[in-house]
Design a protein around this motif. Structure first.
Motif, PDB file in Angstrom:
ATOM      1  N   ASP A  81      -0.898  -3.400  -2.090  1.00  0.00           N
ATOM      2  CA  ASP A  81       0.067  -4.484  -2.349  1.00  0.00           C
ATOM      3  C   ASP A  81      -0.589  -5.659  -3.082  1.00  0.00           C
ATOM      4  O   ASP A  81      -0.057  -6.755  -3.135  1.00  0.00           O
ATOM      5  N   SER A  82      -1.760  -5.411  -3.703  1.00  0.00           N
ATOM      6  CA  SER A  82      -2.475  -6.477  -4.413  1.00  0.00           C
ATOM      7  C   SER A  82      -1.808  -6.794  -5.750  1.00  0.00           C
ATOM      8  O   SER A  82      -1.033  -5.988  -6.276  1.00  0.00           O
ATOM      9  N   ASP A  83      -2.120  -7.960  -6.296  1.00  0.00           N
ATOM     10  CA  ASP A  83      -1.570  -8.367  -7.608  1.00  0.00           C
ATOM     11  C   ASP A  83      -2.002  -7.393  -8.711  1.00  0.00           C
ATOM     12  O   ASP A  83      -1.280  -7.198  -9.684  1.00  0.00           O
ATOM     13  N   ILE A  84      -3.166  -6.782  -8.541  1.00  0.00           N
ATOM     14  CA  ILE A  84      -3.648  -5.816  -9.545  1.00  0.00           C
ATOM     15  C   ILE A  84      -2.666  -4.661  -9.645  1.00  0.00           C
ATOM     16  O   ILE A  84      -2.235  -4.276 -10.742  1.00  0.00           O
ATOM     17  N   VAL A  85      -2.300  -4.096  -8.490  1.00  0.00           N
ATOM     18  CA  VAL A  85      -1.389  -2.941  -8.470  1.00  0.00           C
ATOM     19  C   VAL A  85       0.002  -3.351  -8.954  1.00  0.00           C
ATOM     20  O   VAL A  85       0.629  -2.639  -9.756  1.00  0.00           O
ATOM     21  N   LYS A  86       0.476  -4.499  -8.499  1.00  0.00           N
ATOM     22  CA  LYS A  86       1.818  -4.973  -8.919  1.00  0.00           C
ATOM     23  C   LYS A  86       1.870  -5.157 -10.433  1.00  0.00           C
ATOM     24  O   LYS A  86       2.831  -4.758 -11.088  1.00  0.00           O
ATOM     25  N   THR A  87       0.821  -5.774 -10.984  1.00  0.00           N
ATOM     26  CA  THR A  87       0.784  -6.008 -12.443  1.00  0.00           C
ATOM     27  C   THR A  87       0.716  -4.685 -13.199  1.00  0.00           C
ATOM     28  O   THR A  87       1.391  -4.495 -14.211  1.00  0.00           O
ATOM     29  N   ALA A  88      -0.093  -3.762 -12.705  1.00  0.00           N
ATOM     30  CA  ALA A  88      -0.218  -2.439 -13.355  1.00  0.00           C
ATOM     31  C   ALA A  88       1.138  -1.729 -13.355  1.00  0.00           C
ATOM     32  O   ALA A  88       1.529  -1.120 -14.364  1.00  0.00           O
ATOM     33  N   GLN A  89       1.866  -1.825 -12.250  1.00  0.00           N
ATOM     34  CA  GLN A  89       3.182  -1.183 -12.164  1.00  0.00           C
ATOM     35  C   GLN A  89       4.170  -1.820 -13.154  1.00  0.00           C
ATOM     36  O   GLN A  89       4.930  -1.122 -13.820  1.00  0.00           O
ATOM     37  N   LEU A 169      -6.934   7.314   1.672  1.00  0.00           N
ATOM     38  CA  LEU A 169      -5.743   8.174   1.725  1.00  0.00           C
ATOM     39  C   LEU A 169      -4.487   7.459   1.240  1.00  0.00           C
ATOM     40  O   LEU A 169      -3.516   8.096   0.836  1.00  0.00           O
ATOM     41  N   GLU A 170      -4.522   6.126   1.265  1.00  0.00           N
ATOM     42  CA  GLU A 170      -3.373   5.327   0.830  1.00  0.00           C
ATOM     43  C   GLU A 170      -2.969   5.635  -0.612  1.00  0.00           C
ATOM     44  O   GLU A 170      -1.804   5.548  -0.966  1.00  0.00           O
ATOM     45  N   THR A 171      -3.950   6.005  -1.435  1.00  0.00           N
ATOM     46  CA  THR A 171      -3.696   6.120  -2.885  1.00  0.00           C
ATOM     47  C   THR A 171      -3.786   7.554  -3.404  1.00  0.00           C
ATOM     48  O   THR A 171      -3.911   7.761  -4.605  1.00  0.00           O
ATOM     49  N   ASP A 188      -6.186   0.720  14.386  1.00  0.00           N
ATOM     50  CA  ASP A 188      -7.287   0.179  13.584  1.00  0.00           C
ATOM     51  C   ASP A 188      -6.720  -0.301  12.241  1.00  0.00           C
ATOM     52  O   ASP A 188      -5.677   0.183  11.801  1.00  0.00           O
ATOM     53  N   HIS A 189      -7.398  -1.228  11.618  1.00  0.00           N
ATOM     54  CA  HIS A 189      -7.029  -1.727  10.280  1.00  0.00           C
ATOM     55  C   HIS A 189      -5.572  -2.203  10.211  1.00  0.00           C
ATOM     56  O   HIS A 189      -4.910  -2.063   9.175  1.00  0.00           O
ATOM     57  N   LEU A 190      -5.082  -2.788  11.310  1.00  0.00           N
ATOM     58  CA  LEU A 190      -3.670  -3.202  11.311  1.00  0.00           C
ATOM     59  C   LEU A 190      -3.441  -4.422  10.418  1.00  0.00           C
ATOM     60  O   LEU A 190      -2.316  -4.674   9.993  1.00  0.00           O
ATOM     61  N   ASN A 191      -4.525  -5.159  10.112  1.00  0.00           N
ATOM     62  CA  ASN A 191      -4.377  -6.275   9.166  1.00  0.00           C
ATOM     63  C   ASN A 191      -4.030  -5.759   7.770  1.00  0.00           C
ATOM     64  O   ASN A 191      -3.388  -6.443   6.991  1.00  0.00           O
ATOM     65  N   ARG A 192      -4.416  -4.516   7.476  1.00  0.00           N
ATOM     66  CA  ARG A 192      -4.122  -3.926   6.157  1.00  0.00           C
ATOM     67  C   ARG A 192      -2.855  -3.060   6.202  1.00  0.00           C
ATOM     68  O   ARG A 192      -2.007  -3.142   5.328  1.00  0.00           O
ATOM     69  N   HIS A 193      -2.755  -2.203   7.208  1.00  0.00           N
ATOM     70  CA  HIS A 193      -1.640  -1.237   7.243  1.00  0.00           C
ATOM     71  C   HIS A 193      -0.401  -1.768   7.964  1.00  0.00           C
ATOM     72  O   HIS A 193       0.619  -1.078   8.029  1.00  0.00           O
ATOM     73  N   LYS A 194      -0.502  -2.969   8.552  1.00  0.00           N
ATOM     74  CA  LYS A 194       0.615  -3.698   9.176  1.00  0.00           C
ATOM     75  C   LYS A 194       1.070  -3.114  10.521  1.00  0.00           C
ATOM     76  O   LYS A 194       1.131  -3.823  11.501  1.00  0.00           O
ATOM     77  N   ILE A 202      -0.418   7.329   7.221  1.00  0.00           N
ATOM     78  CA  ILE A 202      -1.407   7.377   6.137  1.00  0.00           C
ATOM     79  C   ILE A 202      -2.502   8.400   6.483  1.00  0.00           C
ATOM     80  O   ILE A 202      -2.917   9.184   5.626  1.00  0.00           O
ATOM     81  N   LYS A 203      -2.941   8.422   7.730  1.00  0.00           N
ATOM     82  CA  LYS A 203      -3.928   9.430   8.159  1.00  0.00           C
ATOM     83  C   LYS A 203      -3.371  10.842   7.916  1.00  0.00           C
ATOM     84  O   LYS A 203      -4.084  11.749   7.478  1.00  0.00           O
ATOM     85  N   GLY A 204      -2.074  11.021   8.210  1.00  0.00           N
ATOM     86  CA  GLY A 204      -1.429  12.324   8.047  1.00  0.00           C
ATOM     87  C   GLY A 204      -1.328  12.791   6.604  1.00  0.00           C
ATOM     88  O   GLY A 204      -1.084  13.981   6.338  1.00  0.00           O
ATOM     89  N   ARG A 205      -1.541  11.884   5.675  1.00  0.00           N
ATOM     90  CA  ARG A 205      -1.465  12.268   4.258  1.00  0.00           C
ATOM     91  C   ARG A 205      -2.599  13.214   3.852  1.00  0.00           C
ATOM     92  O   ARG A 205      -2.518  13.848   2.801  1.00  0.00           O
TER      93      ARG A 205
END
Length: 454
Positions: A81-89, A169-171, A188-194, A202-205
């Motif tokens: 959800d970073s500005d880099i990805v948003k701009t690329a999209q 795995l997110e990408t 774990d990593h709930l600050n990133r995965h919410k 995401i793990k299941g991917r």
């Protein structure tokens, strides 16, 4: 993938970002490398690529950085959800994660391991099994050796065993392991995965592109991991410490068995496994399952389990000074991992904990002290949060100490310990508030322990 002359934007200049820059430069791509940190902070890391013809960008991201770019490759540390990805999209530029990008070059099959805890141990153990079976194997991914290096070196007859994180795995898009494995899933990593549900999915991917006769190996005893079986379009192979399985790896009468299509084979008596602890039995079952399904013999699997001594920074014995043992569990980067470390030690513990705040709660962590943790020494961002949780469960205020540095924490721990105690560094948190990574934190701990002898 033809990259010669293409303008490739590499986002993030950690270990994998630097590896991407080196490989892309060797493929004659025009590399634009970016990191949100300033050059002075990264200077040391960039030594090995500063002589390459790379166009660097630092600091706050600007949309114009992506002008004329053909492809964006994300390091795992850059969120989707970073500005880099948003701009690329917005600009209709393709975005690939580092693992997905590497996968597209791979000639060798990839055996992929994920899970909240035990990934590094299981990946290393599986790599040893492949090596002991006489296979040429590359152990790569989140374990510290970037996957892009492994795929560039490995040929068709080789094998890649890869530790894959949720960030990686997110990408993924086409990433398809030969055999995948999920060891366990805890928050774990709930600050990133919410949310925990998002993290679980995401793990299941890891197996989402596997089909037909390909296997995913899942933990039958972990309800969250096992619930993902319904999403699999490939074969599911369970492992269990608690239940005998018609088809799977399991423990029965003190031994590990693997049963495929009802044909059970004894692998090893549990007491012969070198690395101790229930969590390592889980790791042994997971690695043995993947190895067996890939055609490695029961003998090789058993001999590896008898001789594999574990990995650095994971309940690693460091030294014994005046009857006090020191253990480095810097790899304990979340509460569940640290609970396993506390459970694995049989002595009274002086515990050093605390670090970067990933949004974890510490209730279960504190409950696991269970009379074993006689002193608690806290460092880092989460020190007060852990203190408050400990007090909530009536842990004595007098037994909680704070330290400004890890070196100070080691001194205080040693002063608090008696003969027969263990000093355990198991932070239950990431390292990024005070250190570059958990490896640096572990090395500093070991150095501080060595200093006590002077």
């Amino acid at each position: 993938m033809e990259l010669k002359g293409k303008k490739i934007f590499v986002a993030g200049l950690g270990v994998s970002g630097i590896a991407l820059c080196k490989v892309l430069d060797s493929l004659k791509a025009k590399v634009i490398a970016y990191d949100g940190k300033e050059y002075d902070v990264l200077k040391e890391n960039l030594e090995e690529i500063k002589s390459l013809s790379i166009d660097f960008r630092f600091g706050k991201f600007k949309k114009e950085f992506l002008e004329g770019i053909d492809l964006v490759v994300l390091s795992p540390g850059v969120p989707i959800d970073s500005d880099i990805v948003k701009t690329a999209q917005e600009k209709k530029i393709e975005v690939l994660g580092e693992v997905e990008f590497a996968y597209r070059f791979s000639k060798a099959p990839i055996y992929a391991i994920t899970g909240t805890n035990g990934k590094t141990t299981t990946t290393s153990l599986l790599g040893e099994m492949f090596k002991n079976a006489g296979r040429k194997v590359y152990v790569a991914g989140n374990i510290g050796y970037p996957l892009i290096y492994a795929v560039m070196e490995a040929t068709e007859g080789d094998f890649i065993v890869a530790e894959i994180s949720s960030f990686q795995l997110e990408t993924i898009k086409e990433f398809k392991p030969k055999i995948s494995c999920i060891i366990n899933i805890t928050p774990d990593h709930l600050n990133r995965h919410k949310t925990f549900e998002s993290y679980r999915d995401i793990k299941g991917r890891i197996f989402e592109n596997q089909r037909g006769d390909e296997y995913t190996v899942l933990n039958f005893d972990d309800p969250v991991t096992w619930s993902l079986k319904n999403k699999a379009k490939c074969r599911v192979f369970p492992f269990s410490r608690k239940s005998s399985l018609e088809n799977g790896a399991y423990v029965k009468d003190g031994s590990i068995y693997i049963s495929v299509n009802g044909n059970a084979k004894k692998i090893i008596d549990i007491e012969e496994i070198y690395i101790p602890g229930e969590h390592n039995l889980e790791n042994a079952l997971a690695a043995s399952s993947v190895a067996y399904l890939s055609g490695i013999s029961a003998n090789v699997i058993a001999n590896t389990l008898k001789t594999f001594k574990g990995v650095e920074h994971r309940i690693e014995f460091v030294d014994e000074i005046n009857g006090v043992k020191f253990y480095n569990d810097s790899k304990g980067t979340n509460p569940d991992a640290s609970i396993k470390a506390i459970q694995a030690l049989k002595t009274p513990i002086v515990l050093i904990a605390g670090g970067y705040d990933k949004g974890s709660e510490f209730d279960e962590f504190v409950k696991a002290f269970n009379g074993k943790v006689k002193k608690l020494i806290l460092i880092g961002q989460t020190a007060k949060k852990i203190r408050d949780t400990a007090r909530k469960y009536s842990y004595p205020e007098d037994d909680i100490l704070f330290a400004g540095t890890l070196e100070e924490a080691v001194k205080k721990a040693y002063e608090s310990a008696k003969e027969g105690d263990s000093v355990l560094l198991s932070p239950a948190c990431a390292s990024w508030d005070m250190f570059r990574n958990f490896e640096e934190r572990g090395r500093i701990f070991k150095k501080a322990v060595a200093e006590l002898r002077r």
